[in-house]
Design a protein around this motif. Sequence first.
Motif, PDB file in Angstrom:
ATOM      1  N   VAL A 276       0.847  -1.191   0.000  1.00  0.00           N
ATOM      2  CA  VAL A 276       0.000   0.000   0.000  1.00  0.00           C
ATOM      3  C   VAL A 276       0.884   1.243   0.000  1.00  0.00           C
ATOM      4  O   VAL A 276       1.817   1.353   0.801  1.00  0.00           O
ATOM      5  N   PHE A 277       0.593   2.159  -0.924  1.00  0.00           N
ATOM      6  CA  PHE A 277       1.301   3.438  -0.966  1.00  0.00           C
ATOM      7  C   PHE A 277       0.415   4.514  -0.362  1.00  0.00           C
ATOM      8  O   PHE A 277      -0.766   4.599  -0.648  1.00  0.00           O
ATOM      9  N   TRP A 278       1.031   5.317   0.484  1.00  0.00           N
ATOM     10  CA  TRP A 278       0.308   6.337   1.231  1.00  0.00           C
ATOM     11  C   TRP A 278       0.745   7.729   0.768  1.00  0.00           C
ATOM     12  O   TRP A 278       1.936   7.976   0.605  1.00  0.00           O
ATOM     13  N   PRO A 279      -0.189   8.645   0.602  1.00  0.00           N
ATOM     14  CA  PRO A 279       0.170  10.001   0.166  1.00  0.00           C
ATOM     15  C   PRO A 279       0.838  10.780   1.299  1.00  0.00           C
ATOM     16  O   PRO A 279       0.821  10.358   2.455  1.00  0.00           O
ATOM     17  N   SER A 280       1.438  11.895   0.964  1.00  0.00           N
ATOM     18  CA  SER A 280       2.079  12.730   1.975  1.00  0.00           C
ATOM     19  C   SER A 280       1.044  13.202   2.993  1.00  0.00           C
ATOM     20  O   SER A 280      -0.131  13.378   2.672  1.00  0.00           O
ATOM     21  N   MET A 281       1.477  13.369   4.226  1.00  0.00           N
ATOM     22  CA  MET A 281       0.641  13.828   5.341  1.00  0.00           C
ATOM     23  C   MET A 281      -0.405  12.804   5.774  1.00  0.00           C
ATOM     24  O   MET A 281      -1.315  13.118   6.540  1.00  0.00           O
ATOM     25  N   TRP A 282      -0.292  11.576   5.311  1.00  0.00           N
ATOM     26  CA  TRP A 282      -1.304  10.579   5.673  1.00  0.00           C
ATOM     27  C   TRP A 282      -1.256  10.254   7.171  1.00  0.00           C
ATOM     28  O   TRP A 282      -2.274   9.929   7.776  1.00  0.00           O
ATOM     29  N   ARG A 283      -0.079  10.381   7.777  1.00  0.00           N
ATOM     30  CA  ARG A 283       0.050  10.044   9.201  1.00  0.00           C
ATOM     31  C   ARG A 283      -0.805  10.964  10.075  1.00  0.00           C
ATOM     32  O   ARG A 283      -1.281  10.556  11.136  1.00  0.00           O
ATOM     33  N   SER A 284      -0.960  12.220   9.637  1.00  0.00           N
ATOM     34  CA  SER A 284      -1.732  13.177  10.425  1.00  0.00           C
ATOM     35  C   SER A 284      -3.215  12.813  10.473  1.00  0.00           C
ATOM     36  O   SER A 284      -3.959  13.343  11.300  1.00  0.00           O
ATOM     37  N   LYS A 285      -3.653  11.912   9.590  1.00  0.00           N
ATOM     38  CA  LYS A 285      -5.050  11.523   9.538  1.00  0.00           C
ATOM     39  C   LYS A 285      -5.350  10.250  10.340  1.00  0.00           C
ATOM     40  O   LYS A 285      -6.493   9.798  10.385  1.00  0.00           O
ATOM     41  N   LEU A 286      -4.316   9.675  10.955  1.00  0.00           N
ATOM     42  CA  LEU A 286      -4.527   8.487  11.780  1.00  0.00           C
ATOM     43  C   LEU A 286      -5.126   8.886  13.123  1.00  0.00           C
ATOM     44  O   LEU A 286      -4.881   9.973  13.635  1.00  0.00           O
ATOM     45  N   CYS A 287      -5.903   7.994  13.693  1.00  0.00           N
ATOM     46  CA  CYS A 287      -6.550   8.276  14.980  1.00  0.00           C
ATOM     47  C   CYS A 287      -5.526   8.190  16.115  1.00  0.00           C
ATOM     48  O   CYS A 287      -4.708   7.273  16.153  1.00  0.00           O
ATOM     49  N   SER A 288      -5.603   9.173  17.022  1.00  0.00           N
ATOM     50  CA  SER A 288      -4.677   9.196  18.157  1.00  0.00           C
ATOM     51  C   SER A 288      -5.426   9.125  19.490  1.00  0.00           C
ATOM     52  O   SER A 288      -4.915   9.565  20.520  1.00  0.00           O
ATOM     53  N   CYS A 289      -6.655   8.585  19.471  1.00  0.00           N
ATOM     54  CA  CYS A 289      -7.397   8.415  20.725  1.00  0.00           C
ATOM     55  C   CYS A 289      -6.659   7.408  21.609  1.00  0.00           C
ATOM     56  O   CYS A 289      -5.782   6.678  21.146  1.00  0.00           O
ATOM     57  N   SER A 290      -7.006   7.365  22.874  1.00  0.00           N
ATOM     58  CA  SER A 290      -6.283   6.519  23.826  1.00  0.00           C
ATOM     59  C   SER A 290      -6.318   5.041  23.415  1.00  0.00           C
ATOM     60  O   SER A 290      -5.316   4.328  23.540  1.00  0.00           O
ATOM     61  N   THR A 291      -7.464   4.591  22.905  1.00  0.00           N
ATOM     62  CA  THR A 291      -7.590   3.187  22.497  1.00  0.00           C
ATOM     63  C   THR A 291      -6.655   2.873  21.342  1.00  0.00           C
ATOM     64  O   THR A 291      -5.956   1.850  21.337  1.00  0.00           O
ATOM     65  N   CYS A 292      -6.614   3.764  20.354  1.00  0.00           N
ATOM     66  CA  CYS A 292      -5.759   3.547  19.189  1.00  0.00           C
ATOM     67  C   CYS A 292      -4.286   3.664  19.550  1.00  0.00           C
ATOM     68  O   CYS A 292      -3.442   2.954  18.982  1.00  0.00           O
ATOM     69  N   GLN A 293      -3.958   4.542  20.474  1.00  0.00           N
ATOM     70  CA  GLN A 293      -2.573   4.666  20.912  1.00  0.00           C
ATOM     71  C   GLN A 293      -2.094   3.373  21.566  1.00  0.00           C
ATOM     72  O   GLN A 293      -0.957   2.937  21.341  1.00  0.00           O
ATOM     73  N   VAL A 294      -2.961   2.759  22.369  1.00  0.00           N
ATOM     74  CA  VAL A 294      -2.614   1.478  22.995  1.00  0.00           C
ATOM     75  C   VAL A 294      -2.430   0.403  21.923  1.00  0.00           C
ATOM     76  O   VAL A 294      -1.492  -0.401  21.982  1.00  0.00           O
ATOM     77  N   GLN A 295      -3.327   0.401  20.933  1.00  0.00           N
ATOM     78  CA  GLN A 295      -3.246  -0.586  19.853  1.00  0.00           C
ATOM     79  C   GLN A 295      -1.958  -0.410  19.043  1.00  0.00           C
ATOM     80  O   GLN A 295      -1.273  -1.396  18.731  1.00  0.00           O
ATOM     81  N   LEU A 296      -1.618   0.833  18.720  1.00  0.00           N
ATOM     82  CA  LEU A 296      -0.397   1.105  17.969  1.00  0.00           C
ATOM     83  C   LEU A 296       0.839   0.733  18.775  1.00  0.00           C
ATOM     84  O   LEU A 296       1.802   0.164  18.244  1.00  0.00           O
ATOM     85  N   SER A 297       0.814   1.032  20.067  1.00  0.00           N
ATOM     86  CA  SER A 297       1.949   0.706  20.926  1.00  0.00           C
ATOM     87  C   SER A 297       2.151  -0.806  21.027  1.00  0.00           C
ATOM     88  O   SER A 297       3.278  -1.307  20.958  1.00  0.00           O
ATOM     89  N   ALA A 298       1.054  -1.539  21.180  1.00  0.00           N
ATOM     90  CA  ALA A 298       1.138  -3.000  21.282  1.00  0.00           C
ATOM     91  C   ALA A 298       1.693  -3.612  20.005  1.00  0.00           C
ATOM     92  O   ALA A 298       2.380  -4.634  20.042  1.00  0.00           O
TER      93      ALA A 298
END
Length: 398
Positions: A276-298
């Motif tokens: 998958v190719f992602w456009p520029s600034m795509w990271r800023s559109k990812l969810c940073s809620c507490s649940t997603c942060q835990v999921q990303l960290s895990a």
Amino acid sequence: MCEEQTVSLVDVLEEDEELEEEASAVLAGSDSDLCSYPQGYVKRQALYACNTCTPKGGEAAGVCLACSYKCHEGHDLYELYTKRDFRCDCGNRKFSGLQCKLYHEKDDVNSQNKYNHNFFGVYCTCRRPYPDPDDQVEDEMIQCVVCEDWLHGRHLGCVVPDCVELQEMICESCMNKNPFLWIYAAHLAVSSTEVLMEEKKEESAADVPKKEKKVDDVVEPICKRSREEAESSCRQEELQVMHHKRDQSEAEEAKPSCKLKELQAMQLKKDQSGAVFWPSMWRSKLCSCSTCQVQLSAAGLSFLLDELDTVLAYENKGKTNEQSQQGHDPLMSALDNLNRVQQLEIIHGYNDMKTELKDFLQTFAAEGKVVTSDDIRQFFEQQSRKRRRVDAGPFYCS
């Protein structure tokens, strides 16, 4: 008989400038004199693996830029480009009989370092070296931002888009290991879905006035009353509606929302195969809620929320550092010690010589001739004679 292709010195200089810019992008963000070990697990740095000290079959290890110069000079090194969150291994337990010349107090092992087969000089799903002497196909290699392996474009399982240097790529294997990324891919990585999302937003926005109109329609008094009573009643109703909307809005703001769940509820589908190719600034559109942060960290993917983690950000930092260092050029420092007139004379003289040298070399390229050392010597002799004539000043007949 075909003519031998010639390259002018101008072409060589231009190519050299391009190579210097590329080197600055990758290397200028790393220190070439000091081992990076005291900095801990560096956010991103240029790394090398030494095939001489840690050959295949042993433990994978990586060394920083400075150690590749000072401790592994003349060794068989693999260039790993850049890696994130890595601490220099040079001289630790993995290097039997070799001690780091730049920093001696090192732990036996850096437990947080991550390694892959790149450290043994093989890349991609085909596990081949680069450059590959047995591969006759010209194919660029692209780095996955998650596993940081390099893959051939033809082995990604998808069509490589144009302007790939402006985008980030996640390989199919990493996508499948983290299935929630496919939800983001359906919305962020495909342009057609972005259009659909915009259309849905417009339709949703268009529905708001209609709903408000139903509330605003209740403005006529239900029974016979005086005009003042009717107006007072209407104002009270309007105030009640405004307070209700405000309370609703505050409740919505207070309520934590999850972008990932919202995207999942839209049920946009994407073929879950291939990179998958992602456009520029795509990271800023990812969810940073507490649940997603835990999921990303895990999943070990917290870095995806950091836009400064990208290779592009690292390269820009390298270019900026190089430009700032160029500001301390010894030639420019010497010019600072001259007066304004002398500075202008030297700068104009340099620019004139550069222009004349370029014109001189372009004649050889146009005629398909090879530039020899005698040609260069002749050019500078002509420049010297011209300079002497200028310095001699005007000659007047009496």
